[in-house]
Structure formats: C-alpha cells, structure tokens
Design a protein around this motif. Structure first.
Motif, PDB file in Angstrom:
ATOM      1  N   ILE A 110       6.989 -42.399  12.328  1.00 35.51           N
ATOM      2  CA  ILE A 110       6.987 -41.357  11.299  1.00 35.51           C
ATOM      3  C   ILE A 110       6.581 -41.960   9.948  1.00 35.51           C
ATOM      4  N   GLY A 111       6.920 -43.218   9.720  1.00 37.94           N
ATOM      5  CA  GLY A 111       6.460 -43.901   8.502  1.00 37.94           C
ATOM      6  C   GLY A 111       4.945 -43.957   8.458  1.00 37.94           C
ATOM      7  N   ALA A 112       4.349 -44.322   9.591  1.00 38.17           N
ATOM      8  CA  ALA A 112       2.886 -44.400   9.669  1.00 38.17           C
ATOM      9  C   ALA A 112       2.267 -43.010   9.513  1.00 38.17           C
ATOM     10  N   ALA A 113       2.875 -42.005  10.139  1.00 41.33           N
ATOM     11  CA  ALA A 113       2.353 -40.634  10.048  1.00 41.33           C
ATOM     12  C   ALA A 113       2.483 -40.109   8.613  1.00 41.33           C
ATOM     13  N   ALA A 114       3.592 -40.467   7.943  1.00 38.90           N
ATOM     14  CA  ALA A 114       3.804 -40.019   6.563  1.00 38.90           C
ATOM     15  C   ALA A 114       2.692 -40.548   5.662  1.00 38.90           C
ATOM     16  N   SER A 115       2.295 -41.783   5.906  1.00 40.51           N
ATOM     17  CA  SER A 115       1.249 -42.390   5.091  1.00 40.51           C
ATOM     18  C   SER A 115      -0.080 -41.645   5.283  1.00 40.51           C
ATOM     19  N   ARG A 116      -0.323 -41.144   6.494  1.00 41.81           N
ATOM     20  CA  ARG A 116      -1.563 -40.380   6.747  1.00 41.81           C
ATOM     21  C   ARG A 116      -1.477 -39.005   6.104  1.00 41.81           C
ATOM     22  N   VAL A 117      -0.312 -38.378   6.232  1.00 41.39           N
ATOM     23  CA  VAL A 117      -0.100 -37.059   5.639  1.00 41.39           C
ATOM     24  C   VAL A 117      -0.242 -37.128   4.110  1.00 41.39           C
ATOM     25  N   ALA A 118       0.242 -38.245   3.538  1.00 49.63           N
ATOM     26  CA  ALA A 118       0.292 -38.402   2.079  1.00 49.63           C
ATOM     27  C   ALA A 118      -1.073 -38.687   1.448  1.00 49.63           C
ATOM     28  N   ARG A 119      -2.129 -38.827   2.282  1.00 48.98           N
ATOM     29  CA  ARG A 119      -3.464 -39.081   1.712  1.00 48.98           C
ATOM     30  C   ARG A 119      -4.065 -37.834   1.073  1.00 48.98           C
ATOM     31  N   HIS A 120      -3.599 -36.657   1.497  1.00 49.97           N
ATOM     32  CA  HIS A 120      -4.298 -35.421   1.138  1.00 49.97           C
ATOM     33  C   HIS A 120      -3.908 -34.869  -0.238  1.00 49.97           C
ATOM     34  N   ALA A 158      -2.390 -34.929  11.441  1.00 50.39           N
ATOM     35  CA  ALA A 158      -2.189 -35.547  10.126  1.00 50.39           C
ATOM     36  C   ALA A 158      -3.496 -35.604   9.342  1.00 50.39           C
ATOM     37  N   ASP A 159      -4.597 -35.172   9.956  1.00 52.26           N
ATOM     38  CA  ASP A 159      -5.894 -35.126   9.263  1.00 52.26           C
ATOM     39  C   ASP A 159      -6.218 -33.728   8.729  1.00 52.26           C
ATOM     40  N   ASP A 160      -5.426 -32.739   9.111  1.00 54.07           N
ATOM     41  CA  ASP A 160      -5.737 -31.352   8.767  1.00 54.07           C
ATOM     42  C   ASP A 160      -5.052 -30.947   7.459  1.00 54.07           C
ATOM     43  N   GLU A 161      -5.743 -31.215   6.355  1.00 50.15           N
ATOM     44  CA  GLU A 161      -5.145 -31.001   5.032  1.00 50.15           C
ATOM     45  C   GLU A 161      -4.650 -29.568   4.824  1.00 50.15           C
ATOM     46  N   GLU A 162      -5.492 -28.612   5.184  1.00 51.62           N
ATOM     47  CA  GLU A 162      -5.128 -27.209   4.947  1.00 51.62           C
ATOM     48  C   GLU A 162      -3.881 -26.808   5.729  1.00 51.62           C
ATOM     49  N   ALA A 163      -3.877 -27.190   7.003  1.00 48.53           N
ATOM     50  CA  ALA A 163      -2.730 -26.827   7.851  1.00 48.53           C
ATOM     51  C   ALA A 163      -1.463 -27.514   7.357  1.00 48.53           C
ATOM     52  N   LEU A 164      -1.590 -28.736   6.865  1.00 49.21           N
ATOM     53  CA  LEU A 164      -0.425 -29.459   6.353  1.00 49.21           C
ATOM     54  C   LEU A 164       0.119 -28.788   5.098  1.00 49.21           C
ATOM     55  N   ALA A 165      -0.792 -28.356   4.228  1.00 45.73           N
ATOM     56  CA  ALA A 165      -0.355 -27.680   2.992  1.00 45.73           C
ATOM     57  C   ALA A 165       0.354 -26.375   3.341  1.00 45.73           C
ATOM     58  N   ILE A 180      16.605 -39.991  -5.885  1.00 45.57           N
ATOM     59  CA  ILE A 180      15.674 -39.148  -5.124  1.00 45.57           C
ATOM     60  C   ILE A 180      14.669 -40.009  -4.375  1.00 45.57           C
ATOM     61  N   ASP A 181      14.777 -39.933  -3.046  1.00 43.97           N
ATOM     62  CA  ASP A 181      13.912 -40.686  -2.133  1.00 43.97           C
ATOM     63  C   ASP A 181      12.665 -39.834  -1.890  1.00 43.97           C
ATOM     64  N   THR A 182      11.577 -40.122  -2.595  1.00 36.79           N
ATOM     65  CA  THR A 182      10.412 -39.232  -2.503  1.00 36.79           C
ATOM     66  C   THR A 182       9.663 -39.403  -1.181  1.00 36.79           C
ATOM     67  N   GLY A 183       9.746 -40.591  -0.583  1.00 33.61           N
ATOM     68  CA  GLY A 183       9.105 -40.798   0.715  1.00 33.61           C
ATOM     69  C   GLY A 183       9.676 -39.853   1.771  1.00 33.61           C
ATOM     70  N   ALA A 184      10.945 -39.456   1.588  1.00 31.81           N
ATOM     71  CA  ALA A 184      11.589 -38.570   2.569  1.00 31.81           C
ATOM     72  C   ALA A 184      10.852 -37.240   2.683  1.00 31.81           C
ATOM     73  N   PHE A 185      10.224 -36.779   1.604  1.00 32.97           N
ATOM     74  CA  PHE A 185       9.509 -35.499   1.646  1.00 32.97           C
ATOM     75  C   PHE A 185       8.246 -35.637   2.502  1.00 32.97           C
ATOM     76  N   TYR A 186       7.518 -36.761   2.301  1.00 31.93           N
ATOM     77  CA  TYR A 186       6.312 -36.984   3.112  1.00 31.93           C
ATOM     78  C   TYR A 186       6.694 -37.238   4.573  1.00 31.93           C
ATOM     79  N   ARG A 187       7.793 -37.934   4.775  1.00 33.52           N
ATOM     80  CA  ARG A 187       8.242 -38.210   6.141  1.00 33.52           C
ATOM     81  C   ARG A 187       8.672 -36.917   6.846  1.00 33.52           C
ATOM     82  N   ALA A 188       9.414 -36.066   6.130  1.00 31.96           N
ATOM     83  CA  ALA A 188       9.877 -34.812   6.751  1.00 31.96           C
ATOM     84  C   ALA A 188       8.688 -33.922   7.113  1.00 31.96           C
ATOM     85  N   LEU A 189       7.693 -33.887   6.227  1.00 38.13           N
ATOM     86  CA  LEU A 189       6.501 -33.086   6.532  1.00 38.13           C
ATOM     87  C   LEU A 189       5.757 -33.680   7.729  1.00 38.13           C
ATOM     88  N   ALA A 190       5.680 -35.004   7.789  1.00 37.39           N
ATOM     89  CA  ALA A 190       5.005 -35.661   8.911  1.00 37.39           C
ATOM     90  C   ALA A 190       5.724 -35.361  10.226  1.00 37.39           C
TER      91      ALA A 190
END
Ligand code: C5P
Length: 220
Positions: free
Chosen positions: A92-102, A50-57, A30-40
């Motif tokens: 998308i890797g960079a965006a995933a890292s921003r999305v994954a902060r929340h 990628a800064d909007d925590e509520e909208a991302l959730a 199971i590649d867990t980074g793929a979930f953050y990447r797909a969301l990004a």
C-alpha cells in the motif's frame, strides 16, 4: 501560522518524531501520508488503477477519510472502517506513491490538509508540507537518514507488525519509492529553502524531538 511542517523521505523517522513533537507542544499530529494510503487502499479494493487520475479523483470525492483520536492512539477511518493497520502494508505504501503522482489527487488532498491546519495548531508530516501545503508554517524541518538506516527502521517496524519481509526487499522498495517521490512533476519531495535539515542516521528519536521542540519554544 502555528503549524510545524516535517518533510522527508520514507523511513526518516517523520511520523514518530512528529507525533512526539505534537504531544510535547499540545498540538495535533496529522499523518498526511495516511490520506494517500487510504485512497490507494480503496482504489485497490474497488479495482481502480493507480494510473487512472480521473477515477482516483472521483473515488476521493466519494470517500470519507478521517483521523480519530490523538497521540499514539490515532486511528484512520475509511468510510467508517478502521484501516489503521491495513494501510501500513508495504504494497500500500508503493501504491500510495503511485496514486500521489496525480495533480488532481494532490489538489484534493492538499485542500483537505489546509482545512485541517486552519482549525488548530498542527504538526504535519509528509513530502510537500513545507513547500506546498503550508508554505507559511512557522517551523519547517527536513528529516533525512541514510537509505540503509531508513530501511533498517522500516524493516524492524514491519517485523514488529508481523510481516516477514527481507531487508533487501525493504531497501529496494524504499529507494524506488524515494525516486518516484523525488522525480514526479507535481510537488516532488524536496527540502523547502527555509527548512532546517536534520540527519537522523546517528541520532535518537528523543534528540531529534528535543531539537524541534527547542526551536518551537525559542519562537514564542
Ligand atoms: O509517509 P508515507 O509513507 O505514509 O507516505 C506514502 C506515500 O504517500 C509517499 O511515498 C508519497 O508518495 C505520498 N505522500 C505524498 N505527500 C505527502 C505524504 C505522502 O506524496 N504529503
């Protein structure tokens, strides 16, 4: 718990090693980074910051992200669409890292990952598997390598996939992403106290895979 947790910074060889360990042990990778990447990716396409925590959730709750297939043939689907290649793009890797902060995003992803690990023996790779997602994992590995070695591998992977990127840019992106992943407040990248650290800089993939399989077999 039968799980094997493999954490470490970008480009340490986690996904290749985890996939092969899973194959050798008959477990599911199971590649867990793929979930953050797909969301990004979805956030980008939907114009969600990628800064909007509520909208991302909210976006996560509306999305269907699935890993299909096994071994080298795992495909990632986002709302039915195959995004296996699209999520590998460097931005998308960079965006995933921003999305994954929340925290709200992480809580939702972690719940999903735990659910997956309940059903079968898994080998999971990521940043917080040994520390947060599966603290009871029977084997925890922390893979590292020098930044240059990691950037060289990532650069070769991207070149093979047809991306003409400069080595210096890959190295800079990787160092920036590590810093973001290690300094975030929620579930930062760090080695679990009971994890075994393996420096892969001068090791072949087969050596690393062999060492982890031997650890797993010794525990039977
Ligand atoms: O491993 P990969 O490069 O696909 O991960 C992309 C990003 O997703 C990482 O830089 C990290 O910020 C985030 N991630 C995470 N926790 C995980 C897996 C990935 O925060 N378990």
């Amino acid at each position: 718990m039968r799980a094997i947790a493999i954490d470490g910074p970008a480009g340490a060889g986690k996904s290749t090693v985890a996939r092969r360990v899973a194959e050798r042990l008959g477990a599911k990778y199971i590649d867990t980074g793929a979930f953050y990447r797909a969301l990004a990716l979805k956030a980008r396409e939907a114009g969600v910051s990628a800064d909007d925590e509520e909208a991302l959730a909210r976006l996560w709750a509306e999305s269907e992200i699935a890993l299909e297939g096994a071994g080298g043939a795992v495909r990632i689907r986002l709302d039915g669409r195959d995004v296996t290649e699209a999520i590998r793009r460097p931005e998308i890797g960079a965006a995933a890292s921003r999305v994954a902060r929340h925290p709200a995003v992480r809580a939702a992803v972690v719940a999903r990952l735990r659910h997956l690990a309940e059903r079968e023996a898994v080998v999971m790779d990521g940043r917080d598997i040994g520390t947060v997602v599966l603290p009871e994992a029977r084997i925890k590995i922390f893979l590292t390598a020098s930044p240059e070695a990691r950037a060289r591998r990532r650069h070769a992977e991207l070149a093979a996939a047809g991306y003409a990127v400069r080595f210096e840019d890959v190295l800079a992106e990787l160092v920036a992403r590590d810093r973001q992943d290690m300094t975030r407040e929620t579930a930062p990248l760090r080695k679990a106290p009971d994890a075994i650290e393996i420096d892969t800089t001068d090791k072949s993939i087969e050596e690393v895979v062999g060492a982890i399989v031997a650890l797993a077999e010794a525990q039977h």
